[in-house]
Design a protein around this motif. Structure first.
Motif, PDB file in Angstrom:
ATOM      1  N   GLU A 122      -9.956   6.194  -7.915  1.00 50.09           N
ATOM      2  CA  GLU A 122      -9.175   7.379  -8.258  1.00 50.09           C
ATOM      3  C   GLU A 122      -9.041   8.340  -7.086  1.00 50.09           C
ATOM      4  N   GLN A 123      -9.881   8.197  -6.071  1.00 46.26           N
ATOM      5  CA  GLN A 123      -9.805   9.062  -4.902  1.00 46.26           C
ATOM      6  C   GLN A 123      -9.125   8.391  -3.712  1.00 46.26           C
ATOM      7  N   ARG A 124      -8.813   7.106  -3.821  1.00 45.07           N
ATOM      8  CA  ARG A 124      -8.154   6.422  -2.711  1.00 45.07           C
ATOM      9  C   ARG A 124      -6.639   6.449  -2.903  1.00 45.07           C
ATOM     10  N   PHE A 125      -5.927   6.345  -1.808  1.00 46.47           N
ATOM     11  CA  PHE A 125      -4.469   6.346  -1.845  1.00 46.47           C
ATOM     12  C   PHE A 125      -3.987   5.440  -0.725  1.00 46.47           C
ATOM     13  N   THR A 126      -3.102   4.499  -1.063  1.00 44.65           N
ATOM     14  CA  THR A 126      -2.552   3.611  -0.051  1.00 44.65           C
ATOM     15  C   THR A 126      -1.131   4.035   0.299  1.00 44.65           C
ATOM     16  N   LEU A 127      -0.816   3.939   1.554  1.00 43.46           N
ATOM     17  CA  LEU A 127       0.538   4.148   2.057  1.00 43.46           C
ATOM     18  C   LEU A 127       0.926   2.871   2.787  1.00 43.46           C
ATOM     19  N   SER A 128       2.034   2.272   2.373  1.00 44.44           N
ATOM     20  CA  SER A 128       2.401   0.983   2.952  1.00 44.44           C
ATOM     21  C   SER A 128       3.908   0.837   2.988  1.00 44.44           C
ATOM     22  N   SER A 129       4.337  -0.137   3.774  1.00 46.75           N
ATOM     23  CA  SER A 129       5.765  -0.434   3.872  1.00 46.75           C
ATOM     24  C   SER A 129       5.911  -1.912   4.165  1.00 46.75           C
ATOM     25  N   MET A 130       6.921  -2.522   3.577  1.00 48.58           N
ATOM     26  CA  MET A 130       7.210  -3.938   3.831  1.00 48.58           C
ATOM     27  C   MET A 130       8.692  -4.100   4.109  1.00 48.58           C
ATOM     28  N   ALA A 131       8.981  -4.761   5.222  1.00 48.97           N
ATOM     29  CA  ALA A 131      10.365  -5.019   5.626  1.00 48.97           C
ATOM     30  C   ALA A 131      10.730  -6.445   5.231  1.00 48.97           C
ATOM     31  N   PHE A 132      11.404  -6.594   4.102  1.00 49.89           N
ATOM     32  CA  PHE A 132      11.849  -7.921   3.689  1.00 49.89           C
ATOM     33  C   PHE A 132      12.973  -8.402   4.609  1.00 49.89           C
ATOM     34  N   GLN A 133      13.209  -9.701   4.599  1.00 46.10           N
ATOM     35  CA  GLN A 133      14.168 -10.319   5.509  1.00 46.10           C
ATOM     36  C   GLN A 133      15.407 -10.774   4.744  1.00 46.10           C
ATOM     37  N   ASP A 134      16.563 -10.596   5.369  1.00 45.69           N
ATOM     38  CA  ASP A 134      17.798 -11.127   4.809  1.00 45.69           C
ATOM     39  C   ASP A 134      18.385 -12.141   5.777  1.00 45.69           C
ATOM     40  N   ALA A 135      19.620 -12.564   5.521  1.00 44.75           N
ATOM     41  CA  ALA A 135      20.190 -13.646   6.317  1.00 44.75           C
ATOM     42  C   ALA A 135      20.410 -13.267   7.771  1.00 44.75           C
ATOM     43  N   LEU A 136      20.522 -11.986   8.073  1.00 43.34           N
ATOM     44  CA  LEU A 136      20.639 -11.568   9.470  1.00 43.34           C
ATOM     45  C   LEU A 136      19.287 -11.469  10.154  1.00 43.34           C
ATOM     46  N   SER A 137      18.289 -10.956   9.450  1.00 43.71           N
ATOM     47  CA  SER A 137      16.998 -10.655  10.087  1.00 43.71           C
ATOM     48  C   SER A 137      15.961 -11.752   9.930  1.00 43.71           C
ATOM     49  N   LEU A 138      16.295 -12.859   9.263  1.00 45.93           N
ATOM     50  CA  LEU A 138      15.306 -13.893   8.965  1.00 45.93           C
ATOM     51  C   LEU A 138      14.686 -14.474  10.229  1.00 45.93           C
ATOM     52  N   ASP A 139      13.360 -14.565  10.218  1.00 48.23           N
ATOM     53  CA  ASP A 139      12.550 -15.136  11.289  1.00 48.23           C
ATOM     54  C   ASP A 139      11.663 -16.187  10.627  1.00 48.23           C
ATOM     55  N   LEU A 140      11.814 -17.444  10.998  1.00 46.61           N
ATOM     56  CA  LEU A 140      11.074 -18.504  10.316  1.00 46.61           C
ATOM     57  C   LEU A 140       9.578 -18.448  10.590  1.00 46.61           C
ATOM     58  N   ASP A 141       9.152 -17.850  11.692  1.00 47.25           N
ATOM     59  CA  ASP A 141       7.724 -17.636  11.893  1.00 47.25           C
ATOM     60  C   ASP A 141       7.178 -16.657  10.848  1.00 47.25           C
ATOM     61  N   ARG A 142       7.958 -15.638  10.535  1.00 51.41           N
ATOM     62  CA  ARG A 142       7.556 -14.708   9.476  1.00 51.41           C
ATOM     63  C   ARG A 142       7.529 -15.397   8.116  1.00 51.41           C
ATOM     64  N   VAL A 143       8.524 -16.231   7.858  1.00 48.05           N
ATOM     65  CA  VAL A 143       8.578 -16.954   6.583  1.00 48.05           C
ATOM     66  C   VAL A 143       7.330 -17.796   6.390  1.00 48.05           C
ATOM     67  N   ARG A 144       6.925 -18.515   7.435  1.00 45.85           N
ATOM     68  CA  ARG A 144       5.765 -19.402   7.304  1.00 45.85           C
ATOM     69  C   ARG A 144       4.470 -18.634   7.086  1.00 45.85           C
ATOM     70  N   GLY A 145       4.449 -17.358   7.430  1.00 47.22           N
ATOM     71  CA  GLY A 145       3.266 -16.535   7.192  1.00 47.22           C
ATOM     72  C   GLY A 145       3.332 -15.715   5.920  1.00 47.22           C
ATOM     73  N   CYS A 146       4.357 -15.941   5.088  1.00 46.99           N
ATOM     74  CA  CYS A 146       4.542 -15.128   3.883  1.00 46.99           C
ATOM     75  C   CYS A 146       3.447 -15.401   2.871  1.00 46.99           C
ATOM     76  N   CYS A 147       2.960 -14.336   2.209  1.00 45.42           N
ATOM     77  CA  CYS A 147       1.908 -14.464   1.194  1.00 45.42           C
ATOM     78  C   CYS A 147       2.382 -14.013  -0.185  1.00 45.42           C
ATOM     79  N   ILE A 148       3.673 -13.651  -0.338  1.00 45.03           N
ATOM     80  CA  ILE A 148       4.251 -13.269  -1.627  1.00 45.03           C
ATOM     81  C   ILE A 148       5.192 -14.387  -2.053  1.00 45.03           C
ATOM     82  N   HIS A 149       4.819 -15.101  -3.110  1.00 47.54           N
ATOM     83  CA  HIS A 149       5.540 -16.308  -3.483  1.00 47.54           C
ATOM     84  C   HIS A 149       6.051 -16.209  -4.915  1.00 47.54           C
ATOM     85  N   VAL A 150       7.336 -16.485  -5.096  1.00 49.24           N
ATOM     86  CA  VAL A 150       7.944 -16.517  -6.418  1.00 49.24           C
ATOM     87  C   VAL A 150       7.692 -17.902  -7.018  1.00 49.24           C
TER      88      VAL A 150
END
Length: 477
Positions: free
Chosen positions: A421-449
């Motif tokens: 109750e006393q902690r607070f996280t601040l975060s940001s995630m830059a998802f990738q689209d067809a212009l910004s896609l980097d396959l090295d980033r894809v292979r390191g992805c940890c959020i899976h549908v």
């Protein structure tokens, strides 16, 4: 000068092409991803803007590094045939464990936002049909697949809008029965605000956390991104979640020129709403699904743009020096920081917890630049633990799950007793689209549908659309 080489996709035909990171020819402080398709020409997109000096200075591209040894699937579900990104399921070459498994349990939505990665809802038929909903039996199978592949990772129930399903408590119960570390619902908050006792029913079913869409502090921003005023009902949703003992994370989709000037005030608002709001998560808009711009003309924000905006707009709360690359996914995907809530002159404030931030998702100082990178699996383990322990609401089993005599490591004991109750996280995630896609980033992805056929697809690939709307991975049955 080439800063880094990778592979990407042509945004027109989704063909795999070579790509590189270079400084922009027109702006010496902007790094772009550049690639050329033999049929459709050359494309470039900004991915990192270095800005400023002093308190608001953001890190140079070259310094934002977090190497890891890969952690490959123990039991890959799909073979390698055509290579990344066409063989996901996960294939044997995927280099990171699942931290969060995401279940899209409906295509329906009770809103019709102009910006929607899932393309849910429509002006003419916002609810679609219940016949499109995935059955409970299939969802149970999906959860069994995830548990077998990834163990007790965290899960997020999403859509569409999952609260349009009247059997959402049963879905939550299926996840809870399988012992996942965190059970979270991704929602616009409408039903949580409107239906008295609904938040409590979800809590009683086993829900831990609400991932609440919240884009800014002005109704004009909601009108632009959601086509309706939202502040009043979202406040009610937070209040109802707090009363039910649910943890809440505010999640802002941010678009340059629309709501990027509100990040400081949004952070203050999150703190003002009290300890039920466990964090603020900022997502620079990725242009897949539904959006009202042309892909190459879309108003983009990079991670350093978000860092600089926070530091300029809320200098009493945030410094770029607080923000660290992840120990789990690729370093270009996200940043985070961990704080303790404090009071400054009678107002809510933040005290940066440098050690906590390093232990949950960032390298300890002595490991930066080390000759032997830490294993990706260890980063995934700590990230899963931290998110699960921090984002839960009050009186959860998670806070008492780890006892001093349980044999757990020091990191687990720290999380169990540090006072969520006393902690607070601040975060940001830059998802990738067809212009910004980097396959090295894809292979390191940890959020899976997790799809109905049991395949597990990295989030960005699951949603990726070409400039004409063609999906890399087709609609789920």
């Amino acid at each position: 000068m080439i800063l880094r080489r990778t592979q990407s996709l042509c945004p027109e035909c989704l063909r795999r092409v070579e790509a590189s990171y270079v400084y922009s020819a027109t702006d010496a402080h902007t790094v772009v991803l550049r690639k050329t398709c033999p049929d459709h020409g050359t494309f470039s997109v900004p991915v990192w803007r270095e800005s400023g000096e002093g308190a608001a200075a953001t890190p140079p591209f070259a310094s934002w590094s977090r190497p890891k040894n890969p952690s490959y699937p123990v039991n890959p579900r799909t073979p390698i045939r055509d290579g990344c990104p066409y063989d996901c399921g996960l294939c044997p070459a995927h280099a990171q464990h699942t931290c969060t498994g995401l279940f899209e349990v409906t295509k329906r939505c009770d809103m019709a936002c102009p910006v929607c990665y899932a393309q849910a809802g429509s002006v003419s038929n916002p609810l679609r049909s219940e016949a499109d909903d995935i059955s409970l039996d299939v969802i149970a199978m999906q959860m069994d697949v995830l548990k077998g592949a990834s163990g007790p990772c965290n899960v997020q129930i999403s859509g569409g809008e999952p609260t349009v399903r009247d059997d959402l408590p049963q879905i939550i119960g299926l996840a809870r029965q399988r012992g996942f570390g965190l059970v979270q619902v991704n929602t616009n908050g409408l039903r949580l605000a409107r239906q008295q006792g609904y938040a409590r029913s979800l809590r009683d079913a086993g829900l831990d956390s609400v991932y609440l869409q919240w884009d800014g502090v002005r109704e004009s921003s909601f009108m632009a991104l959601r086509s309706r005023e939202c502040l009043e009902f979202k406040r009610r949703a937070v209040s109802n979640c707090a009363d039910a003992g649910l943890g809440v994370v505010l999640v802002a989709t941010v678009v340059r020129g629309v709501n990027d000037g509100e990040l400081g005030d949004l952070l203050r608002l999150a703190l003002d709403m009290g300890p039920a709001v466990r964090g603020l998560h900022i997502q620079p808009a990725a242009f897949f699904g539904r959006y009202p711009w042309q892909l190459e003309e879309a108003p983009r924000l990079t991670l350093p743009d978000v860092m600089a905006a926070l530091a300029r707009q809320a200098p009493e709360l945030v410094s770029p020096s607080h923000l660290h690359p992840p120990g789990c996914e690729n370093e270009l995907c996200s940043f985070s920081a961990v704080y303790r809530r404090v009071q400054h002159n009678g107002k809510p404030g933040l005290q940066w917890l440098s050690d906590a931030g390093q232990s949950c998702c960032s390298p300890a100082p002595q490991t930066v630049g080390a000759s032997v990178p830490p294993p990706a699996e260890e980063g995934a383990r700590k990230a899963k633990q931290f998110v699960a322990m921090h984002w839960k609401g009050d009186d959860t089993a998670g806070e008492s799950r780890v006892s001093p005599n349980s044999g757990a490591d020091g990191f687990s004991r720290f999380l169990a007793h540090a006072g969520a109750e006393q902690r607070f996280t601040l975060s940001s995630m830059a998802f990738q689209d067809a212009l910004s896609l980097d396959l090295d980033r894809v292979r390191g992805c940890c959020i899976h549908v997790v799809r109905p056929d049991g395949r597990m697809i990295p989030f960005c690939l699951h949603n990726l659309t070409a400039s004409n709307g063609t999906r890399l991975y087709g609609e789920q049955p």
